[in-house]
Enzyme design. Structure first.
Site, PDB file in Angstrom:
ATOM      1  N   ASP A   1     -10.064 -37.426   1.154  1.00 56.84           N
ATOM      2  CA  ASP A   1     -10.795 -36.969   2.341  1.00 56.84           C
ATOM      3  C   ASP A   1     -11.198 -35.523   2.084  1.00 56.84           C
ATOM      4  OD1 ASP A   1     -11.401 -36.066   5.079  1.00 56.84           O
ATOM      5  OD2 ASP A   1     -10.354 -37.867   5.746  1.00 56.84           O
TER       6      ASP A   1
ATOM      7  N   LEU B   1     -12.190 -33.571   4.486  1.00 54.82           N
ATOM      8  CA  LEU B   1     -11.922 -32.905   5.775  1.00 54.82           C
ATOM      9  C   LEU B   1     -13.200 -32.404   6.446  1.00 54.82           C
ATOM     10  CD1 LEU B   1      -8.603 -30.855   5.106  1.00 54.82           C
ATOM     11  CD2 LEU B   1      -8.865 -33.224   5.822  1.00 54.82           C
TER      12      LEU B   1
ATOM     13  N   ASN C   1     -14.892 -33.913   8.512  1.00 58.19           N
ATOM     14  CA  ASN C   1     -14.873 -34.352   9.905  1.00 58.19           C
ATOM     15  C   ASN C   1     -13.445 -34.525  10.381  1.00 58.19           C
ATOM     16  OD1 ASN C   1     -15.886 -35.130  12.331  1.00 58.19           O
ATOM     17  ND2 ASN C   1     -16.466 -37.191  11.712  1.00 58.19           N
TER      18      ASN C   1
ATOM     19  N   LYS D   1     -20.086 -41.525  11.865  1.00 57.14           N
ATOM     20  CA  LYS D   1     -19.958 -42.551  12.909  1.00 57.14           C
ATOM     21  C   LYS D   1     -20.539 -42.165  14.264  1.00 57.14           C
ATOM     22  CE  LYS D   1     -15.604 -40.857  14.605  1.00 57.14           C
ATOM     23  NZ  LYS D   1     -14.306 -41.096  15.168  1.00 57.14           N
TER      24      LYS D   1
ATOM     25  N   SER E   1     -17.974 -52.585  12.206  1.00 62.19           N
ATOM     26  CA  SER E   1     -17.982 -52.289  13.641  1.00 62.19           C
ATOM     27  C   SER E   1     -18.627 -53.434  14.410  1.00 62.19           C
ATOM     28  CB  SER E   1     -18.796 -51.010  13.866  1.00 62.19           C
ATOM     29  OG  SER E   1     -19.133 -50.866  15.226  1.00 62.19           O
TER      30      SER E   1
ATOM     31  N   TYR F   1     -26.806 -45.674  12.462  1.00 66.50           N
ATOM     32  CA  TYR F   1     -25.378 -45.841  12.172  1.00 66.50           C
ATOM     33  C   TYR F   1     -25.037 -47.328  12.099  1.00 66.50           C
ATOM     34  CZ  TYR F   1     -20.609 -46.859  13.530  1.00 66.50           C
ATOM     35  OH  TYR F   1     -19.365 -47.422  13.598  1.00 66.50           O
TER      36      TYR F   1
ATOM     37  N   LYS G   1     -23.723 -50.113   8.815  1.00 67.33           N
ATOM     38  CA  LYS G   1     -22.616 -51.084   8.768  1.00 67.33           C
ATOM     39  C   LYS G   1     -23.128 -52.463   8.357  1.00 67.33           C
ATOM     40  CE  LYS G   1     -19.338 -48.222   9.859  1.00 67.33           C
ATOM     41  NZ  LYS G   1     -18.421 -47.778   8.794  1.00 67.33           N
TER      42      LYS G   1
ATOM     43  N   TYR H   1     -14.402 -53.380  13.958  1.00 66.56           N
ATOM     44  CA  TYR H   1     -13.628 -52.739  15.021  1.00 66.56           C
ATOM     45  C   TYR H   1     -14.409 -52.784  16.325  1.00 66.56           C
ATOM     46  CZ  TYR H   1     -11.767 -50.241  10.874  1.00 66.56           C
ATOM     47  OH  TYR H   1     -11.258 -49.889   9.646  1.00 66.56           O
TER      48      TYR H   1
ATOM     49  N   LEU I   1     -16.151 -42.248  24.983  1.00 66.77           N
ATOM     50  CA  LEU I   1     -15.629 -42.188  26.356  1.00 66.77           C
ATOM     51  C   LEU I   1     -14.232 -41.556  26.456  1.00 66.77           C
ATOM     52  CD1 LEU I   1     -15.849 -42.919  29.345  1.00 66.77           C
ATOM     53  CD2 LEU I   1     -14.926 -45.188  28.785  1.00 66.77           C
TER      54      LEU I   1
ATOM     55  N   ARG J   1     -16.453 -52.778  27.477  1.00 67.51           N
ATOM     56  CA  ARG J   1     -16.086 -52.682  26.056  1.00 67.51           C
ATOM     57  C   ARG J   1     -14.669 -53.207  25.884  1.00 67.51           C
ATOM     58  NH1 ARG J   1     -20.625 -51.686  26.163  1.00 67.51           N
ATOM     59  NH2 ARG J   1     -21.810 -49.950  25.252  1.00 67.51           N
TER      60      ARG J   1
ATOM     61  N   ARG K   1     -27.335 -44.699  29.101  1.00 71.07           N
ATOM     62  CA  ARG K   1     -27.481 -44.025  27.803  1.00 71.07           C
ATOM     63  C   ARG K   1     -28.324 -44.915  26.893  1.00 71.07           C
ATOM     64  NH1 ARG K   1     -22.014 -42.655  24.483  1.00 71.07           N
ATOM     65  NH2 ARG K   1     -22.075 -44.890  24.078  1.00 71.07           N
TER      66      ARG K   1
END
Ligand code: UD1
Length: 338
Positions: free
Chosen positions: A32, A34, A36, A86, A126, A151, A155, A179, A202, A233, A296
């Protein structure tokens, strides 16, 4: 011990998966840069594990750097590839950056896995690949629809890239995990989600509002065809999601012959935005000031998982519910001390 390279292992889902891998007897190796995340996640992992995890601070899309990590690590049993951008809104503004990073990093990893005959891959996908499903709960056989953001398309493309690589390399076993909405944090509150700037998702926005860091939550529309008009969701505790990666690895290890399977990772339950807000306020006995705003752009009305396949094939189900996740999310926010 079986070594597992965890790209994005200092991130939200990656860090929790490092904990679950360790508990299951694997040796996770974090890769990683880092960009993010923060070093505090490695410190948090050290506190939870009682030992500092192996960690290489490099960009997994940098082929030379990745090759040198693999040379250092020697025999690698598998790769779990979390590292990716993401943020849906950012992907609309910077599509090339999203395609280059998300697809490029996977392409580099697949080439290196091929070169070294690393046999197992778990890829983070996703539910965004479903767009707005025509029937709910949505199962893995539902057609990919308009993913509604660059995005989301990264995927879709990455899933196809993994399938194509598996077809070309029968020794490679792969699992694509779709996910739903991961929330919560490790119960110790040592690791959790660290959104950059104003949270787009959220639950981080709710926790920051409850902590007084944001004035009011804006609920994105209450005129949808749902029980209270707000979007539905499938919110899944990150610890359940993390454990599913370990289960998926074990499942692949038992398989003979080529394997490339996709699984939904959700609870199978849908909750509205207002149910999340009200449950959060109740479980944690805190106020969450909110106002109703416009819809949105790009939001789907409702999506939640059909979990039949992950239950029957992987033998995986969730141990935590929405209340557990919202309590742990709040404990993590409070541990940040701001
Ligand atoms: C989005 C992506 C998902 C991605 C995830 C992680 C889509 C369709 N979904 O999930 O693929 O993995 O982000 O970044 O691309 N909400 C508010 N106020 C807020 C924030 C959110 O009302 O301040 C509402 C949203 O409108 C939505 C729900 O809360 O109805 C969940 O939003 P969010 O947490 O952003 O997740 P998704 O959009 O479902």
């Amino acid at each position: 011990m079986k070594k597992i390279i965890v790209t994005g292992g200092a991130g939200f889902i990656g860090s929790h998966t490092v904990v679950e891998l360790t508990s299951a007897g694997y040796e996770p190796v974090i890769v990683d840069d880092l960009r993010n995340s923060e070093a505090r996640m490695i410190d948090g992992l050290t506190a939870i594990l009682g030992v500092r995890p192996r960690f290489h601070r490099i960009d997994c899309a940098d082929e030379a750097a990745m090759r040198s990590v693999l040379n250092t690590e020697g025999d690698v049993h598998g790769v779990i590839h979390f590292a990716a951008y993401k943020a849906v809104g950012e992907s609309v503004a910077e599509p090339a950056m999203y395609y280059r990073n998300n697809i490029g990093s996977l392409a580099v990893l697949l080439a290196l896995m091929n070169e070294r005959a690393i046999p197992h891959l778990v890829f983070s996908s996703s539910c965004t690949v479903y767009g707005q499903p025509t029937s709910l709960p949505v199962n893995e056989a539902a057609p990919d629809r308009n993913a509604s953001s660059p995005y989301g398309y990264t995927k879709v493309v990455c899933e196809q890239l993994v399938r194509d690589q598996c077809a070309a390399t029968p020794e490679l076993k792969a699992v694509l995990l779709r996910y739903f909405n991961p929330i919560g944090a490790h119960p110790s509150a040592r690791i959790g989600e660290l959104p950059r700037g104003v949270p787009g998702n959220l639950v981080p926005f709710v926790t920051q509002t409850a902590a007084g860091l944001r004035g009011k939550l804006r609920v994105n529309g209450n005129d949808y065809a749902t029980s209270d008009g707000t979007c539905v969701r499938d919110y899944i505790h990150v610890m359940d999601l993390a454990r599913a990666h370990v289960v998926a690895l074990g499942w692949m290890e038992q398989r003979t012959g080529s394997t490339c399977e996709v699984f939904n990772l959700g609870t199978g339950r849908g909750n509205t935005v207002m149910e999340v807000v009200n449950t959060f306020a109740e479980v944690n006995a805190v106020d969450v000031p909110y106002e109703i705003g416009p819809r949105r752009a790009g939001d789907v009305e409702a999506v939640y998982a059909d979990t039949t396949k992950s239950r029957e094939v992987l033998g995986w189900t969730c141990d935590h519910d929405l209340r557990d996740a919202l309590r742990d999310a709040w404990n993590w926010q409070r541990s940040l001390g701001n």
